[in-house]
Design a protein around this motif. Structure first.
Motif, PDB file in Angstrom:
ATOM      1  N   ARG A  47       0.797  -1.232   0.000  1.00 38.96           N
ATOM      2  CA  ARG A  47       0.000   0.000   0.000  1.00 38.96           C
ATOM      3  C   ARG A  47       0.832   1.286   0.000  1.00 38.96           C
ATOM      4  NH1 ARG A  47      -2.315  -3.589   3.478  1.00 38.96           N
ATOM      5  NH2 ARG A  47      -1.300  -2.676   5.307  1.00 38.96           N
ATOM      6  N   GLY A  48       2.156   1.171   0.130  1.00 40.37           N
ATOM      7  CA  GLY A  48       3.005   2.348   0.221  1.00 40.37           C
ATOM      8  C   GLY A  48       3.577   2.777  -1.116  1.00 40.37           C
ATOM      9  N   ASP A  49       4.555   3.671  -1.027  1.00 42.20           N
ATOM     10  CA  ASP A  49       5.234   4.179  -2.215  1.00 42.20           C
ATOM     11  C   ASP A  49       6.277   3.146  -2.644  1.00 42.20           C
ATOM     12  OD1 ASP A  49       6.612   5.506  -4.179  1.00 42.20           O
ATOM     13  OD2 ASP A  49       6.941   7.336  -3.019  1.00 42.20           O
ATOM     14  N   ARG A  50       5.797   2.182  -3.387  1.00 35.62           N
ATOM     15  CA  ARG A  50       6.609   1.035  -3.763  1.00 35.62           C
ATOM     16  C   ARG A  50       7.881   1.432  -4.511  1.00 35.62           C
ATOM     17  NH1 ARG A  50       2.786  -2.830  -6.767  1.00 35.62           N
ATOM     18  NH2 ARG A  50       1.738  -2.637  -4.739  1.00 35.62           N
ATOM     19  N   ALA A  51       7.747   2.375  -5.413  1.00 41.13           N
ATOM     20  CA  ALA A  51       8.897   2.786  -6.219  1.00 41.13           C
ATOM     21  C   ALA A  51       9.996   3.367  -5.339  1.00 41.13           C
ATOM     22  CB  ALA A  51       8.465   3.796  -7.273  1.00 41.13           C
ATOM     23  N   ARG A  52       9.612   4.121  -4.320  1.00 42.73           N
ATOM     24  CA  ARG A  52      10.618   4.705  -3.430  1.00 42.73           C
ATOM     25  C   ARG A  52      11.178   3.664  -2.463  1.00 42.73           C
ATOM     26  NH1 ARG A  52      10.641   6.474   1.674  1.00 42.73           N
ATOM     27  NH2 ARG A  52       8.397   6.128   1.905  1.00 42.73           N
ATOM     28  N   LEU A  53      10.321   2.836  -1.899  1.00 43.13           N
ATOM     29  CA  LEU A  53      10.739   1.889  -0.869  1.00 43.13           C
ATOM     30  C   LEU A  53      11.619   0.769  -1.426  1.00 43.13           C
ATOM     31  CD1 LEU A  53       7.394   1.486   1.103  1.00 43.13           C
ATOM     32  CD2 LEU A  53       9.511   2.512   1.972  1.00 43.13           C
ATOM     33  N   LEU A  54      11.327   0.336  -2.626  1.00 46.57           N
ATOM     34  CA  LEU A  54      11.973  -0.864  -3.158  1.00 46.57           C
ATOM     35  C   LEU A  54      12.989  -0.582  -4.263  1.00 46.57           C
ATOM     36  CD1 LEU A  54       8.911  -3.289  -3.292  1.00 46.57           C
ATOM     37  CD2 LEU A  54      10.710  -3.191  -1.558  1.00 46.57           C
ATOM     38  N   ARG A  55      13.165   0.676  -4.608  1.00 45.44           N
ATOM     39  CA  ARG A  55      14.095   0.999  -5.696  1.00 45.44           C
ATOM     40  C   ARG A  55      15.518   0.592  -5.317  1.00 45.44           C
ATOM     41  NH1 ARG A  55      16.402   6.463  -7.492  1.00 45.44           N
ATOM     42  NH2 ARG A  55      15.646   7.182  -5.467  1.00 45.44           N
ATOM     43  N   PHE A  56      16.230   0.041  -6.272  1.00 46.50           N
ATOM     44  CA  PHE A  56      17.645  -0.262  -6.058  1.00 46.50           C
ATOM     45  C   PHE A  56      18.393  -0.080  -7.365  1.00 46.50           C
ATOM     46  CE2 PHE A  56      15.840  -4.326  -7.340  1.00 46.50           C
ATOM     47  CZ  PHE A  56      16.798  -4.887  -8.161  1.00 46.50           C
ATOM     48  N   ASP A  57      19.698   0.063  -7.242  1.00 50.50           N
ATOM     49  CA  ASP A  57      20.539   0.287  -8.404  1.00 50.50           C
ATOM     50  C   ASP A  57      21.044  -1.063  -8.923  1.00 50.50           C
ATOM     51  OD1 ASP A  57      23.264   0.873  -9.795  1.00 50.50           O
ATOM     52  OD2 ASP A  57      22.345   2.852  -9.558  1.00 50.50           O
ATOM     53  N   PRO A  58      21.118  -1.245 -10.241  1.00 45.32           N
ATOM     54  CA  PRO A  58      21.624  -2.520 -10.765  1.00 45.32           C
ATOM     55  C   PRO A  58      23.001  -2.901 -10.228  1.00 45.32           C
ATOM     56  CG  PRO A  58      20.606  -1.262 -12.527  1.00 45.32           C
ATOM     57  CD  PRO A  58      20.636  -0.361 -11.330  1.00 45.32           C
ATOM     58  N   CYS A  59      23.799  -1.912  -9.827  1.00 44.23           N
ATOM     59  CA  CYS A  59      25.122  -2.231  -9.294  1.00 44.23           C
ATOM     60  C   CYS A  59      25.056  -3.018  -7.995  1.00 44.23           C
ATOM     61  CB  CYS A  59      25.936  -0.945  -9.074  1.00 44.23           C
ATOM     62  SG  CYS A  59      25.446   0.035  -7.619  1.00 44.23           S
ATOM     63  N   GLU A  60      23.898  -3.018  -7.334  1.00 50.58           N
ATOM     64  CA  GLU A  60      23.784  -3.680  -6.037  1.00 50.58           C
ATOM     65  C   GLU A  60      23.730  -5.204  -6.128  1.00 50.58           C
ATOM     66  OE1 GLU A  60      20.673  -2.006  -3.544  1.00 50.58           O
ATOM     67  OE2 GLU A  60      20.814  -0.121  -4.664  1.00 50.58           O
ATOM     68  N   HIS A  61      23.427  -5.766  -7.267  1.00 47.97           N
ATOM     69  CA  HIS A  61      23.348  -7.230  -7.380  1.00 47.97           C
ATOM     70  C   HIS A  61      24.663  -7.884  -6.951  1.00 47.97           C
ATOM     71  CE1 HIS A  61      19.430  -7.475  -9.290  1.00 47.97           C
ATOM     72  NE2 HIS A  61      19.786  -6.584 -10.199  1.00 47.97           N
ATOM     73  N   PRO A  62      24.585  -9.008  -6.200  1.00 45.17           N
ATOM     74  CA  PRO A  62      23.371  -9.656  -5.700  1.00 45.17           C
ATOM     75  C   PRO A  62      22.796  -8.942  -4.488  1.00 45.17           C
ATOM     76  CG  PRO A  62      25.292 -10.887  -4.977  1.00 45.17           C
ATOM     77  CD  PRO A  62      25.810  -9.788  -5.867  1.00 45.17           C
ATOM     78  N   VAL A  63      21.483  -8.661  -4.559  1.00 43.72           N
ATOM     79  CA  VAL A  63      20.819  -7.908  -3.494  1.00 43.72           C
ATOM     80  C   VAL A  63      19.523  -8.616  -3.109  1.00 43.72           C
ATOM     81  CG1 VAL A  63      19.693  -6.391  -5.191  1.00 43.72           C
ATOM     82  CG2 VAL A  63      19.937  -5.648  -2.809  1.00 43.72           C
ATOM     83  N   ALA A  64      19.281  -8.691  -1.801  1.00 43.39           N
ATOM     84  CA  ALA A  64      18.088  -9.349  -1.272  1.00 43.39           C
ATOM     85  C   ALA A  64      17.202  -8.338  -0.580  1.00 43.39           C
ATOM     86  CB  ALA A  64      18.493 -10.449  -0.276  1.00 43.39           C
ATOM     87  N   VAL A  65      15.908  -8.570  -0.612  1.00 43.86           N
ATOM     88  CA  VAL A  65      14.956  -7.733   0.111  1.00 43.86           C
ATOM     89  C   VAL A  65      14.508  -8.494   1.355  1.00 43.86           C
ATOM     90  CG1 VAL A  65      12.967  -8.591  -1.226  1.00 43.86           C
ATOM     91  CG2 VAL A  65      12.826  -6.383  -0.045  1.00 43.86           C
ATOM     92  N   GLN A  66      14.435  -7.784   2.486  1.00 42.45           N
ATOM     93  CA  GLN A  66      13.920  -8.414   3.704  1.00 42.45           C
ATOM     94  C   GLN A  66      12.512  -7.913   3.967  1.00 42.45           C
ATOM     95  OE1 GLN A  66      15.052  -7.562   7.936  1.00 42.45           O
ATOM     96  NE2 GLN A  66      15.804  -9.682   7.877  1.00 42.45           N
ATOM     97  N   LEU A  67      11.584  -8.848   4.131  1.00 43.88           N
ATOM     98  CA  LEU A  67      10.194  -8.517   4.385  1.00 43.88           C
ATOM     99  C   LEU A  67       9.830  -8.786   5.840  1.00 43.88           C
ATOM    100  CD1 LEU A  67       8.442 -10.021   1.216  1.00 43.88           C
ATOM    101  CD2 LEU A  67       9.068  -7.630   1.649  1.00 43.88           C
ATOM    102  N   GLY A  68       8.939  -7.958   6.368  1.00 40.76           N
ATOM    103  CA  GLY A  68       8.372  -8.170   7.686  1.00 40.76           C
ATOM    104  C   GLY A  68       6.877  -8.367   7.569  1.00 40.76           C
ATOM    105  N   GLY A  69       6.371  -9.431   8.163  1.00 43.74           N
ATOM    106  CA  GLY A  69       4.943  -9.705   8.103  1.00 43.74           C
ATOM    107  C   GLY A  69       4.651 -11.092   8.654  1.00 43.74           C
ATOM    108  N   SER A  70       3.366 -11.394   8.802  1.00 47.06           N
ATOM    109  CA  SER A  70       2.988 -12.716   9.312  1.00 47.06           C
ATOM    110  C   SER A  70       1.750 -13.270   8.630  1.00 47.06           C
ATOM    111  CB  SER A  70       2.754 -12.656  10.829  1.00 47.06           C
ATOM    112  OG  SER A  70       1.712 -11.739  11.150  1.00 47.06           O
TER     113      SER A  70
END
Length: 334
Positions: A47-70
């Motif tokens: 529900r948030g600003d997905r583009a801002r929250l999840l944006r990353f630069d291709p140089c970051e690979h390998p990069v993982a996202v950590q999710l919080g939820g249940s």
């Protein structure tokens, strides 16, 4: 499960620290380490600003996202969104002890609900093709770490988790602050080693209190991966030794000064896009530990980079205050 090759070294997800500029900076110091985002809640992803929250630069690979939820369905949808955006791994947070996280029924409190964690992992695995991993503690509060960790591990392995990352200390949800939970509960590396011995086919990484790349190498004699947190952030110079010491490949730069020079074009692009200089250089304050001029470097960045309109000249002026630093080999031996 045993087809997944866990990364030998990674930088831990850290709230308020491992944002996009931090990860890009760390990538200038190591090509090989796996980098993690700060924890992002399912609500923010959905529900948030997905583009801002999840944006990353291709140089970051390998990069993982950590999710919080249940909620399994929400986690599955959030994982799908993250995988579609190009993340290399989706990690579920079962280790954060903050009150806000507990109120949301995720993080470390999920150590008390292993069946639910298993359901979450199964839902995420069904939604994405990228690896799904779990980061947990060895237990919470009065739990017996032998039983608690085994029970959680068995639940997520049965659900298809590709790897476990274990912070080798308990989280005390009652009586300790999040800051105290990073230091007060005693470390128990042997407990993580015993988990690996019991589940030899399961990729397992260790986290918690690891202060150097050399210490990480020692842990790799017992487990498959090692994760540095605060040491990697507060003393980023250590990361320049990761590639040669742990992977047998050349570092991205021969010295810290050279690494910064190679990183400056990235910062300039950010400035041109309207970002503030301090958003990036705040992650670079600990870069020159024990190098003559390091204090003046930190002071200059802390006072000048926050000013409106601060440009790359501020960083270059700060660099000029530091004597040419040790070589990669010298950093590794420090």
């Amino acid at each position: 499960m045993n087809k997944y090759q866990i990364h030998r070294f990674s930088v831990a997800p850290m709230m308020d620290w491992t944002d996009r500029p931090c990860r890009a900076f760390h990538r200038a110091l190591t090509r090989q380490a796996r980098l993690y985002t700060e924890m992002v809640t399912t609500g923010a992803v959905l529900r948030g600003d997905r583009a801002r929250l999840l944006r990353f630069d291709p140089c970051e690979h390998p990069v993982a996202v950590q999710l919080g939820g249940s909620d399994p369905a929400a986690l599955a949808e959030a994982a799908r969104i993250c995988a579609d955006m190009g993340y290399d791994e989706v990690n579920l947070n079962v280790g954060c002890p903050s009150d806000r996280v507990q109120e949301g029924r995720f993080g470390a409190c999920l150590m008390g609900e292993p069946a639910l964690v298993g359901d979450c992992v199964a839902a995420m695995k069904a939604a994405v093709a990228v690896p799904v991993t779990v980061k947990c503690r060895i237990g919470i509060d009065d739990q017996d770490p032998e039983l608690a960790l085994d029970t959680l591990a068995d639940a997520v392995v049965a659900a298809g988790a590709d790897a476990l990352i274990v912070h080798a200390r308990k989280a005390w949800l009652q009586g300790l602050s999040p800051r105290e939970n990073r230091d007060v509960p005693p470390l128990d590396y042997d407990r993580v080693y015993r988990l690996k011995a019991r589940l030899p086919q399961v990729p397992i990484a260790i986290n918690g209190g690891i202060g150097s790349i050399e210490a990480a190498a020692e842990h790799l004699k017992h487990v498959d991966g090692a994760m540095l947190g605060r040491a990697a952030y507060q003393e980023p110079w250590r990361l320049l030794a990761v590639d040669p010491l742990l992977f047998g490949t050349p570092a991205p730069a021969a010295s810290l000064h050279e690494a910064v020079e190679k990183f400056i074009p990235w910062i300039e692009r950010e400035l041109a896009a309207g970002e503030r200089l301090y958003a990036t250089v705040r992650h670079m304050l600990g870069l020159f530990q024990a190098v003559p001029g390091a204090r003046a470097y930190r002071r200059h960045l802390a006072t000048e980079a926050v000013k409106p309109g601060a440009g790359i000249d501020v960083l270059r002026a700060a660099l000029a205050l530091v004597r040419p630093d040790r070589s990669v080999a010298g950093d590794a031996a420090a």
